[in-house]
Motif scaffolding. Sequence first.
Motif, PDB file in Angstrom:
ATOM      1  N   ALA A  20       0.809  -1.222   0.000  1.00  0.00           N
ATOM      2  CA  ALA A  20       0.000   0.000   0.000  1.00  0.00           C
ATOM      3  C   ALA A  20       0.842   1.271   0.000  1.00  0.00           C
ATOM      4  O   ALA A  20       0.436   2.287  -0.565  1.00  0.00           O
ATOM      5  CB  ALA A  20      -0.934  -0.003   1.215  1.00  0.00           C
ATOM      6  N   SER A  21       2.004   1.230   0.638  1.00  0.00           N
ATOM      7  CA  SER A  21       2.794   2.454   0.812  1.00  0.00           C
ATOM      8  C   SER A  21       4.113   2.461   0.051  1.00  0.00           C
ATOM      9  O   SER A  21       4.786   3.494   0.003  1.00  0.00           O
ATOM     10  CB  SER A  21       3.092   2.661   2.301  1.00  0.00           C
ATOM     11  OG  SER A  21       3.922   1.619   2.806  1.00  0.00           O
ATOM     12  N   GLN A  22       4.514   1.309  -0.513  1.00  0.00           N
ATOM     13  CA  GLN A  22       5.822   1.186  -1.179  1.00  0.00           C
ATOM     14  C   GLN A  22       6.962   1.535  -0.227  1.00  0.00           C
ATOM     15  O   GLN A  22       7.993   2.082  -0.639  1.00  0.00           O
ATOM     16  CB  GLN A  22       5.880   2.064  -2.436  1.00  0.00           C
ATOM     17  CG  GLN A  22       4.805   1.747  -3.457  1.00  0.00           C
ATOM     18  CD  GLN A  22       4.866   0.315  -3.950  1.00  0.00           C
ATOM     19  OE1 GLN A  22       5.925  -0.166  -4.345  1.00  0.00           O
ATOM     20  NE2 GLN A  22       3.738  -0.379  -3.913  1.00  0.00           N
ATOM     21  N   CYS A  23       6.776   1.248   1.044  1.00  0.00           N
ATOM     22  CA  CYS A  23       7.785   1.556   2.063  1.00  0.00           C
ATOM     23  C   CYS A  23       8.932   0.554   1.977  1.00  0.00           C
ATOM     24  O   CYS A  23       8.692  -0.659   2.006  1.00  0.00           O
ATOM     25  CB  CYS A  23       7.138   1.516   3.450  1.00  0.00           C
ATOM     26  SG  CYS A  23       8.246   1.950   4.801  1.00  0.00           S
ATOM     27  N   PRO A  24      10.198   0.999   1.880  1.00  0.00           N
ATOM     28  CA  PRO A  24      11.334   0.066   1.842  1.00  0.00           C
ATOM     29  C   PRO A  24      11.445  -0.728   3.145  1.00  0.00           C
ATOM     30  O   PRO A  24      10.973  -0.309   4.196  1.00  0.00           O
ATOM     31  CB  PRO A  24      12.537   0.988   1.642  1.00  0.00           C
ATOM     32  CG  PRO A  24      11.981   2.271   1.125  1.00  0.00           C
ATOM     33  CD  PRO A  24      10.630   2.400   1.739  1.00  0.00           C
ATOM     34  N   SER A  25      12.111  -1.871   3.060  1.00  0.00           N
ATOM     35  CA  SER A  25      12.226  -2.755   4.219  1.00  0.00           C
ATOM     36  C   SER A  25      12.975  -2.096   5.373  1.00  0.00           C
ATOM     37  O   SER A  25      12.615  -2.262   6.540  1.00  0.00           O
ATOM     38  CB  SER A  25      12.930  -4.054   3.818  1.00  0.00           C
ATOM     39  OG  SER A  25      14.224  -3.787   3.292  1.00  0.00           O
ATOM     40  N   VAL A  26      14.027  -1.328   5.067  1.00  0.00           N
ATOM     41  CA  VAL A  26      14.810  -0.667   6.114  1.00  0.00           C
ATOM     42  C   VAL A  26      13.981   0.404   6.814  1.00  0.00           C
ATOM     43  O   VAL A  26      14.013   0.533   8.044  1.00  0.00           O
ATOM     44  CB  VAL A  26      16.089  -0.047   5.522  1.00  0.00           C
ATOM     45  CG1 VAL A  26      16.875   0.701   6.590  1.00  0.00           C
ATOM     46  CG2 VAL A  26      16.960  -1.126   4.897  1.00  0.00           C
ATOM     47  N   LEU A  28      10.617   0.568   7.004  1.00  0.00           N
ATOM     48  CA  LEU A  28       9.550  -0.056   7.793  1.00  0.00           C
ATOM     49  C   LEU A  28      10.096  -0.647   9.082  1.00  0.00           C
ATOM     50  O   LEU A  28       9.469  -0.527  10.146  1.00  0.00           O
ATOM     51  CB  LEU A  28       8.863  -1.142   6.968  1.00  0.00           C
ATOM     52  CG  LEU A  28       7.742  -1.915   7.672  1.00  0.00           C
ATOM     53  CD1 LEU A  28       6.649  -0.981   8.172  1.00  0.00           C
ATOM     54  CD2 LEU A  28       7.162  -2.984   6.741  1.00  0.00           C
ATOM     55  N   ALA A  29      11.274  -1.267   9.019  1.00  0.00           N
ATOM     56  CA  ALA A  29      11.890  -1.824  10.225  1.00  0.00           C
ATOM     57  C   ALA A  29      12.169  -0.729  11.260  1.00  0.00           C
ATOM     58  O   ALA A  29      11.923  -0.901  12.454  1.00  0.00           O
ATOM     59  CB  ALA A  29      13.183  -2.557   9.867  1.00  0.00           C
ATOM     60  N   PHE A  30      12.678   0.422  10.784  1.00  0.00           N
ATOM     61  CA  PHE A  30      12.987   1.531  11.695  1.00  0.00           C
ATOM     62  C   PHE A  30      11.722   2.056  12.371  1.00  0.00           C
ATOM     63  O   PHE A  30      11.691   2.215  13.593  1.00  0.00           O
ATOM     64  CB  PHE A  30      13.677   2.661  10.930  1.00  0.00           C
ATOM     65  CG  PHE A  30      13.786   3.943  11.712  1.00  0.00           C
ATOM     66  CD1 PHE A  30      14.655   4.051  12.785  1.00  0.00           C
ATOM     67  CD2 PHE A  30      13.015   5.048  11.363  1.00  0.00           C
ATOM     68  CE1 PHE A  30      14.753   5.231  13.515  1.00  0.00           C
ATOM     69  CE2 PHE A  30      13.106   6.230  12.081  1.00  0.00           C
ATOM     70  CZ  PHE A  30      13.975   6.322  13.162  1.00  0.00           C
ATOM     71  N   THR A 194      17.604   5.843   2.566  1.00  0.00           N
ATOM     72  CA  THR A 194      16.449   5.091   2.081  1.00  0.00           C
ATOM     73  C   THR A 194      15.216   5.987   2.030  1.00  0.00           C
ATOM     74  O   THR A 194      15.139   6.993   2.746  1.00  0.00           O
ATOM     75  CB  THR A 194      16.173   3.875   2.988  1.00  0.00           C
ATOM     76  OG1 THR A 194      15.142   3.069   2.425  1.00  0.00           O
ATOM     77  CG2 THR A 194      15.745   4.320   4.377  1.00  0.00           C
ATOM     78  N   ALA A 195      14.275   5.645   1.173  1.00  0.00           N
ATOM     79  CA  ALA A 195      13.047   6.436   1.051  1.00  0.00           C
ATOM     80  C   ALA A 195      12.182   6.286   2.294  1.00  0.00           C
ATOM     81  O   ALA A 195      12.239   5.265   2.986  1.00  0.00           O
ATOM     82  CB  ALA A 195      12.269   5.995  -0.185  1.00  0.00           C
ATOM     83  N   GLN A 196      11.391   7.305   2.584  1.00  0.00           N
ATOM     84  CA  GLN A 196      10.525   7.300   3.753  1.00  0.00           C
ATOM     85  C   GLN A 196       9.058   7.393   3.314  1.00  0.00           C
ATOM     86  O   GLN A 196       8.747   8.029   2.301  1.00  0.00           O
ATOM     87  CB  GLN A 196      10.855   8.487   4.665  1.00  0.00           C
ATOM     88  CG  GLN A 196      12.267   8.491   5.206  1.00  0.00           C
ATOM     89  CD  GLN A 196      12.554   7.296   6.096  1.00  0.00           C
ATOM     90  OE1 GLN A 196      11.696   6.856   6.856  1.00  0.00           O
ATOM     91  NE2 GLN A 196      13.773   6.778   6.009  1.00  0.00           N
ATOM     92  N   PRO A 197       8.164   6.760   4.067  1.00  0.00           N
ATOM     93  CA  PRO A 197       6.740   6.878   3.743  1.00  0.00           C
ATOM     94  C   PRO A 197       6.251   8.303   4.030  1.00  0.00           C
ATOM     95  O   PRO A 197       6.399   8.804   5.140  1.00  0.00           O
ATOM     96  CB  PRO A 197       6.077   5.858   4.686  1.00  0.00           C
ATOM     97  CG  PRO A 197       7.031   5.720   5.832  1.00  0.00           C
ATOM     98  CD  PRO A 197       8.407   5.901   5.249  1.00  0.00           C
ATOM     99  N   VAL A 198       5.683   8.945   3.041  1.00  0.00           N
ATOM    100  CA  VAL A 198       5.222  10.325   3.184  1.00  0.00           C
ATOM    101  C   VAL A 198       3.713  10.392   3.336  1.00  0.00           C
ATOM    102  O   VAL A 198       3.191  10.954   4.299  1.00  0.00           O
ATOM    103  CB  VAL A 198       5.675  11.174   1.973  1.00  0.00           C
ATOM    104  CG1 VAL A 198       5.175  12.605   2.122  1.00  0.00           C
ATOM    105  CG2 VAL A 198       7.193  11.152   1.835  1.00  0.00           C
ATOM    106  N   HIS A 199       3.014   9.804   2.414  1.00  0.00           N
ATOM    107  CA  HIS A 199       1.547   9.828   2.449  1.00  0.00           C
ATOM    108  C   HIS A 199       1.044   8.413   2.757  1.00  0.00           C
ATOM    109  O   HIS A 199       1.285   7.487   1.982  1.00  0.00           O
ATOM    110  CB  HIS A 199       0.983  10.315   1.117  1.00  0.00           C
ATOM    111  CG  HIS A 199       1.455  11.683   0.737  1.00  0.00           C
ATOM    112  ND1 HIS A 199       1.064  12.817   1.419  1.00  0.00           N
ATOM    113  CD2 HIS A 199       2.294  12.105  -0.244  1.00  0.00           C
ATOM    114  CE1 HIS A 199       1.633  13.874   0.871  1.00  0.00           C
ATOM    115  NE2 HIS A 199       2.385  13.469  -0.131  1.00  0.00           N
ATOM    116  N   MET A 200       0.378   8.269   3.865  1.00  0.00           N
ATOM    117  CA  MET A 200      -0.163   6.976   4.278  1.00  0.00           C
ATOM    118  C   MET A 200      -1.672   7.084   4.416  1.00  0.00           C
ATOM    119  O   MET A 200      -2.182   7.981   5.092  1.00  0.00           O
ATOM    120  CB  MET A 200       0.464   6.524   5.596  1.00  0.00           C
ATOM    121  CG  MET A 200       1.958   6.268   5.528  1.00  0.00           C
ATOM    122  SD  MET A 200       2.666   5.718   7.105  1.00  0.00           S
ATOM    123  CE  MET A 200       1.818   4.158   7.327  1.00  0.00           C
ATOM    124  N   SER A 201      -2.374   6.174   3.778  1.00  0.00           N
ATOM    125  CA  SER A 201      -3.829   6.174   3.852  1.00  0.00           C
ATOM    126  C   SER A 201      -4.281   5.675   5.221  1.00  0.00           C
ATOM    127  O   SER A 201      -3.492   5.134   6.006  1.00  0.00           O
ATOM    128  CB  SER A 201      -4.405   5.271   2.766  1.00  0.00           C
ATOM    129  OG  SER A 201      -4.022   3.920   2.993  1.00  0.00           O
TER     130      SER A 201
END
Length: 289
Positions: A20-26, A28-30, A194-201
């Motif tokens: 849903a968010s295309q959040c990288p594994s690193v 999401l772990a953080f 690494t990329a960060q989640p910006v917009h989360m539904s």
Amino acid sequence: RRVLFRSGMSGIFVTNIIDASQCPSVSLAFWRDLTTFALLFILLLPSFFRQGVSVQVRDLPCLMGMGGFLGLFHIFYNKSVMLNGASITTVDQAAMPAVVSLAAWYLWKESLDFEKIVAMVLIFAGTVMASGLHSFDFGKTDTSGLLAGFCVPVLYAGWTLCGKSMVNRYGPNFCLMVAFGTAAFLLFFFQPFTAQPVHMSLRTMMLFSGLILFSTIGAFTLYMIGLQHIQAGVAGILAMSEIIFAGVYARFLLGEHLDLIQICGAGLVITGVIGLSYCRTKNKNILLK
């Protein structure tokens, strides 16, 4: 059973959050470790002040090791779920008892008899089969999925070994708070790269809340309590049984399925873990006699 039910859902939450968010594994772990630490810190700090918890200097390396193994485990767990699927990742994770037994033999010279060796061979062979190595094309496919899958049980074993040695001294709550805090601190240094989640539904935030409350705080707390109280043989059976829960969830919620060789591999892992559990129970009974 509650541990299995909650931890078996972890791969489902991770899969849906990443999709849903295309959040990288690193990343999401953080955020998983940081959010968990923040909640535990707020909820548990007053009780630690009342109890007067103090950490001995000699225990610092092991406490920090818990956090290091936990943070890396979450990175590779997320990566493996992304590349291999939730059910295969759980089979890989269930190989942890064999890694623990091998580490105990090397570090503390615990006995490694023929029965244990056979059980460990079954577990490692089953892990290789379940990982899909039989259909892997090294010339055309990225090897990161295989690497992530094989790192999962090793890092999970490191977390378990450190946790087992510390939980009886400091209790499960303190160990969890320190482990997640250390993991978040170490993973923080990877975030600029690494990329960060910006917009989360709203749906993604609800999934993330479920991952934190249900499959992280709930499951890890029960797991640490289990490390403190249950026998090693029972812990091995619990690790093996999670394959069934995760497989059912992944089949009906994600549409994943294993081929015949992967199913046979999962069966070998289950057989091997039962064998290790039997060996530990038998050795304990001999010592009691």
